[in-house]
Motif scaffolding. Structure first.
Motif, PDB file in Angstrom:
ATOM      1  N   SER A   9       0.838  -1.207   0.000  1.00 42.10           N
ATOM      2  CA  SER A   9       0.000   0.000   0.000  1.00 42.10           C
ATOM      3  C   SER A   9       0.866   1.248   0.000  1.00 42.10           C
ATOM      4  O   SER A   9       1.861   1.340   0.721  1.00 42.10           O
ATOM      5  CB  SER A   9      -0.925   0.007   1.217  1.00 42.10           C
ATOM      6  OG  SER A   9      -0.176  -0.006   2.420  1.00 42.10           O
ATOM      7  N   LEU A  11       0.519   5.557   0.113  1.00 39.86           N
ATOM      8  CA  LEU A  11      -0.252   6.787   0.242  1.00 39.86           C
ATOM      9  C   LEU A  11       0.478   7.892  -0.505  1.00 39.86           C
ATOM     10  O   LEU A  11       1.670   8.119  -0.288  1.00 39.86           O
ATOM     11  CB  LEU A  11      -0.409   7.180   1.711  1.00 39.86           C
ATOM     12  CG  LEU A  11      -1.121   8.518   1.967  1.00 39.86           C
ATOM     13  CD1 LEU A  11      -2.573   8.459   1.517  1.00 39.86           C
ATOM     14  CD2 LEU A  11      -1.027   8.904   3.438  1.00 39.86           C
ATOM     15  N   SER A  32      -1.393  -1.071  -4.142  1.00 39.77           N
ATOM     16  CA  SER A  32      -2.637  -0.408  -3.764  1.00 39.77           C
ATOM     17  C   SER A  32      -2.320   1.055  -3.483  1.00 39.77           C
ATOM     18  O   SER A  32      -1.574   1.363  -2.558  1.00 39.77           O
ATOM     19  CB  SER A  32      -3.226  -1.070  -2.512  1.00 39.77           C
ATOM     20  OG  SER A  32      -4.331  -0.333  -2.040  1.00 39.77           O
ATOM     21  N   THR A  34      -3.453   5.041  -2.696  1.00 36.03           N
ATOM     22  CA  THR A  34      -4.436   5.987  -2.166  1.00 36.03           C
ATOM     23  C   THR A  34      -3.875   7.388  -2.337  1.00 36.03           C
ATOM     24  O   THR A  34      -2.732   7.652  -1.955  1.00 36.03           O
ATOM     25  CB  THR A  34      -4.720   5.719  -0.681  1.00 36.03           C
ATOM     26  OG1 THR A  34      -5.283   4.411  -0.539  1.00 36.03           O
ATOM     27  CG2 THR A  34      -5.690   6.744  -0.116  1.00 36.03           C
ATOM     28  N   GLU A 121      -7.611   4.807  -5.007  1.00 37.37           N
ATOM     29  CA  GLU A 121      -8.541   5.484  -4.102  1.00 37.37           C
ATOM     30  C   GLU A 121      -8.146   6.956  -4.002  1.00 37.37           C
ATOM     31  O   GLU A 121      -6.971   7.286  -3.829  1.00 37.37           O
ATOM     32  CB  GLU A 121      -8.473   4.834  -2.715  1.00 37.37           C
ATOM     33  CG  GLU A 121      -9.330   5.511  -1.657  1.00 37.37           C
ATOM     34  CD  GLU A 121      -9.099   4.932  -0.267  1.00 37.37           C
ATOM     35  OE1 GLU A 121      -9.946   5.175   0.610  1.00 37.37           O
ATOM     36  OE2 GLU A 121      -8.067   4.243  -0.078  1.00 37.37           O
TER      37      GLU A 121
END
Length: 391
Positions: A9, A11, A32, A34, A121
Motif C-alpha cells: 500500500s 499513500l 494499492s 491511495t 482510491e
C-alpha cells in the motif's frame, strides 16, 4: 497469504500532476494506491503547461495522447511588444504537434485523474496530520478520516509540500527564493491575439497574455523580494504586491490590473527552487515540485510525469526494499532535473530582463530571430536566451 503475494500500500499526497500519474503506474505494478488531496476537488488552474520530452512516452502508454491533442492550446507563436505596445517580433513556437502539447494545467490534472481513478482510491478535502514510520510501515493520521497504516508514503504535494515539512523539516531549509513573483488569472474576453502569446515588458516586469482555448489568461512575472513584515499569503496583500509593482505601466496594463482587483481566483507565489540532499527518508519519499521544483514556465509537469513513472518502475523492481527503490529513482531522475534547475536563471533573464539594457538586448535578439523565421521559415524562442542573460 505470504508477504510475497501481499499487495503493498502506498499513500500519495497531492492530486495534481505527479500524484495521479504515480497512482496509475503503481496500480499497473500491483500496488494499492491511495491519493489524498486537501482541495475539495480537482484544481481548475488554466495555466498552460507542457507535456513533451520524457513525458510523451508516459502519456502514450497511459492512453491519453488523443485527449491531450483535443485539450491542447491554440498558441502558435510569441509576439514581443515594445514598451509602447507596438509588436516588434513574432517568433514561432516550434514543436512536433504529434509529440508535444501545451495544455491548461487543470485539464492535464483531470485527464490523469480519469486515467487513475478506476484503480486508485482518492480522498478529497482531506489532509495528513501526522506521519510516524518504523522499519515496516508508516502510521498516518488524517484531519477527518480514520488513522491508517501504509507501506510507503509519497509527497507529491508541490512547492509548499506538507509531507516534506512533516518528515524532512521546515520549508526555508529547502526552498530558495529567486527574488521574483508570479501571479496568474483567467481573462475571459480579454485575449489580445487568438494565435499568439503576447509578451509586454518593462525592466524587471513581464505581463503575458495567453489565448489558451478561447478563455485566455494573464501572467505577471516580476522581480522583487518577498515581504518580511506582512503575510504574503494573504490575498489582499498579494493583490497589493501585483498592483504596486505594475502601477504606471502602459499598453493594456491598467485594464489587466482592474482584472486583478476583481479576481477571486488569483494565483500568486514567490518563484522558488527546491533543493534537498536526498528525496527520501525511510519509507517516505518526495516527487515532483516537492522534491525539485525547477521552473515557472511549464516544464515541471513533464518532469513530474516522468519522475512518477521512474519511481513506480523502481518500486516494482524493489517492492520490499524502499531504500534501494528510492535511490534508483532519485539517481535516474536527478539527471533530468539538474540541467533544468541550472537554466532557471537563464530563462528568468530571458523573460524578465532586470534592466533597460538587458531588455533592449533581448528585444534586439527577438527581432533577429523573428526576421530569420520570416525569411527561412526557421527560428525559435530559444535562440534569444543568451541575450536574456544580459539583464
Amino acid at each position: 497469504m505470504g508477504s510475497a503475494h501481499r499487495k503493498r500500500s502506498v499513500l500519495i499526497s497531492g492530486a495534481g500532476v505527479a500524484g495521479p500519474t504515480l497512482a496509475f503506474w503503481l496500480a499497473r505494478h500491483g500496488f494499492s494506491a491511495t491519493v489524498v488531496e486537501r482541495s475539495q476537488g480537482l484544481r481548475s488552474s488554466g495555466n498552460p503547461v507542457d507535456v513533451h520530452g520524457p513525458a510523451f512516452p508516459v502519456a502514450e502508454s497511459m492512453g491519453i495522447v488523443p485527449a491531450l491533442q483535443a485539450a491542447a492550446t491554440h498558441a502558435r507563436s510569441m509576439t514581443v511588444l515594445a514598451t509602447d505596445g507596438r509588436p516588434i517580433a513574432r517568433i514561432p513556437m516550434q514543436s512536433d504537434r504529434a509529440k508535444e502539447f501545451e495544455v491548461p494545467r487543470g485539464d492535464l490534472a483531470n485527464l490523469l485523474y480519469e486515467a487513475a481513478r478506476g484503480d486508485a482510491e482518492f480522498l478529497f478535502d482531506e489532509t495528513i496530520t501526522t506521519l510516524t514510520q518504523d522499519a515496516d510501515g508508516v502510521d498516518v493520521t488524517f484531519d477527518r478520516a480514520a488513522p491508517r497504516r501504509f507501506d510507503l508514503v509519497i509527497g507529491a504535494d508541490g512547492l509548499h509540500s506538507h509531507v516534506r515539512r512533516l518528515v524532512f523539516g521546515p520549508e526555508p531549509t529547502f526552498v530558495r527564493h529567486r527574488d521574483m513573483f508570479v501571479a496568474t488569472l483567467a481573462l475571459p474576453g480579454l485575449v489580445t491575439d487568438p494565435d499568439s502569446v503576447v509578451l509586454y515588458n518593462a525592466p524587471g516586469r513581464l505581463i503575458a497574455i495567453h489565448p489558451a482555448r478561447g478563455t485566455g489568461g494573464a501572467a505577471f512575472i516580476f522581480r522583487g523580494r518577498p515581504p518580511t513584515d506582512v503575510d504574503h499569503r494573504d490575498p489582499a496583500v498579494q493583490k497589493k504586491i501585483v498592483l504596486d509593482a505594475h502601477a504606471g505601466l502602459g499598453w493594456r496594463v491598467p485594464e489587466l490590473l482592474d482584472a486583478v482587483r476583481a479576481a477571486d481566483d488569483l494565483y500568486f507565489d514567490v518563484v522558488s527552487e527546491v533543493h534537498l540532499d536526498s528525496w527520501a527518508r525511510g519509507r517516505v519519499a518526495l516527487l515532483g515540485d516537492a522534491a525539485s521544483c525547477v521552473s515557472l514556465f511549464g516544464e515541471g509537469s513533464s518532469l513530474a510525469m516522468a519522475g512518477a513513472h521512474t519511481l513506480a518502475a523502481a518500486l516494482a523492481v524493489h517492492p520490499d526494499e524502499p531504500a534501494e527503490a528510492f535511490g534508483r529513482y532519485e539517481a535516474a531522475h536527478r539527471k533530468l532535473v539538474g540541467p533544468r534547475q541550472r537554466r532557471i536563471g537563464l530563462i528568468g533573464g530571458l523573460l524578465v530582463p532586470g534592466t533597460g539594457a538587458g531588455l533592449a538586448a533581448r528585444n534586439l535578439a527577438a527581432r533577429g530571430v523573428s526576421t530569420l523565421a520570416r525569411r527561412r521559415g526557421k527560428g525559435s524562442w530559444n535562440a534569444v536566451e543568451r541575450a536574456g542573460t544580459q539583464g
